[in-house]
Design a protein around this motif. Structure first.
Motif, mmCIF file in Angstrom:
data_model
loop_
_atom_site.group_PDB
_atom_site.id
_atom_site.type_symbol
_atom_site.label_atom_id
_atom_site.label_comp_id
_atom_site.label_asym_id
_atom_site.label_seq_id
_atom_site.Cartn_x
_atom_site.Cartn_y
_atom_site.Cartn_z
ATOM 1 N N GLN A 116 0.826 -1.210 0.000
ATOM 2 C CA GLN A 116 0.000 0.000 0.000
ATOM 3 C C GLN A 116 0.857 1.256 0.000
ATOM 4 O O GLN A 116 0.574 2.215 -0.727
ATOM 5 N N ASP A 117 1.911 1.258 0.814
ATOM 6 C CA ASP A 117 2.796 2.427 0.887
ATOM 7 C C ASP A 117 3.471 2.689 -0.460
ATOM 8 O O ASP A 117 3.585 3.841 -0.896
ATOM 9 N N ILE A 118 3.918 1.635 -1.107
ATOM 10 C CA ILE A 118 4.570 1.795 -2.410
ATOM 11 C C ILE A 118 3.566 2.296 -3.437
ATOM 12 O O ILE A 118 3.875 3.180 -4.239
ATOM 13 N N GLY A 119 2.349 1.762 -3.416
ATOM 14 C CA GLY A 119 1.311 2.230 -4.335
ATOM 15 C C GLY A 119 0.970 3.697 -4.112
ATOM 16 O O GLY A 119 0.828 4.468 -5.064
ATOM 17 N N THR A 120 0.871 4.098 -2.856
ATOM 18 C CA THR A 120 0.579 5.492 -2.521
ATOM 19 C C THR A 120 1.711 6.403 -2.975
ATOM 20 O O THR A 120 1.474 7.451 -3.586
ATOM 21 N N LYS A 121 2.940 5.982 -2.695
ATOM 22 C CA LYS A 121 4.107 6.783 -3.087
ATOM 23 C C LYS A 121 4.203 6.890 -4.608
ATOM 24 O O LYS A 121 4.524 7.956 -5.145
ATOM 25 N N GLN A 122 3.887 5.803 -5.293
ATOM 26 C CA GLN A 122 3.910 5.822 -6.753
ATOM 27 C C GLN A 122 2.906 6.848 -7.285
ATOM 28 O O GLN A 122 3.211 7.609 -8.192
ATOM 29 N N GLY A 123 1.726 6.873 -6.694
ATOM 30 C CA GLY A 123 0.726 7.860 -7.099
ATOM 31 C C GLY A 123 1.199 9.280 -6.833
ATOM 32 O O GLY A 123 1.036 10.162 -7.671
ATOM 33 N N GLU A 124 1.794 9.489 -5.658
ATOM 34 C CA GLU A 124 2.295 10.824 -5.305
ATOM 35 C C GLU A 124 3.385 11.289 -6.271
ATOM 36 O O GLU A 124 3.434 12.460 -6.648
#
Length: 192
Positions: A116-124
């Motif tokens: 989830q953190d990687i997905g969120t960071k990727q979006g950011e």
């Protein structure tokens, strides 16, 4: 006279329809993979994501190592089980089993959170870059008078364009608009 007016309107309608049909809209195509491969912000974002992924994996690996060491200790403790120490060792094994279950749940939770953190960071990281590229594509398309631009990158759903013959390749113009001067190896062109 009435027939002449009807013939005139029919002829005018046919002429108008023929003019509309003959006015072709200009099409263009872009290879977004090539643009992103040369965009410094995308390279930086990708490096940041890889670093975050390695950090998260290292944390998970440490937890797995702890789990394995506690499992080995529990197995060693079980080998010492005898009739004389059955009650004491049994309680210790039960506590170790509970601890292992808790650790296993923490590992699973850590994997989920890392994803989830990687997905969120990727979006950011990539959302502003994608918006910047989309703005550049729109600007180049307007400058060239293009009605449609197709993405011919292989990574975009297995090639969004089944066939193209000619058209304006605006990849270089978009790269110029974004200030990209480096040229990377071009991804393979789609098969016609």
């Amino acid at each position: 006279m009435r027939k002449l007016i009807n013939v005139f309107f029919v002829a005018a309608g046919l002429l108008f329809t023929a003019n509309m049909a003959s006015a072709q809209q200009k099409l263009g195509h872009i290879n977004s993979e090539e643009v992103f491969a040369n965009l410094p912000e995308a390279k930086t974002a990708q490096t940041t994501l890889e670093t975050l992924g390695k950090q998260k994996q290292a944390d998970i690996d440490a937890m797995i190592k702890e789990y394995q060491s506690k499992m080995a200790a529990a197995e060693a403790k079980q080998k010492t089980l005898s009739e004389a120490n059955k009650e004491t060792v049994g309680k210790e094994l039960q506590a170790a089993g509970q601890e292992l279950q808790d650790l296993e749940k923490r590992i699973t939770d850590a994997r989920t959170k890392a994803s989830q953190d990687i997905g969120t960071k990727q979006g950011e990281l990539f959302q502003p870059i994608q918006a910047k590229v989309a703005t550049a594509i729109s600007a180049v398309a307007k400058e060239k008078g293009l009605a449609y631009v197709f993405d011919i990158a292989n990574g975009q759903g297995g090639n969004n364009l089944v066939f193209w013959d000619g058209g304006d390749d605006i990849t270089a113009s978009v790269k110029t608009k974004l200030g990209i001067t480096a040229t990377a190896a071009k991804p393979a062109a789609p098969k016609k």
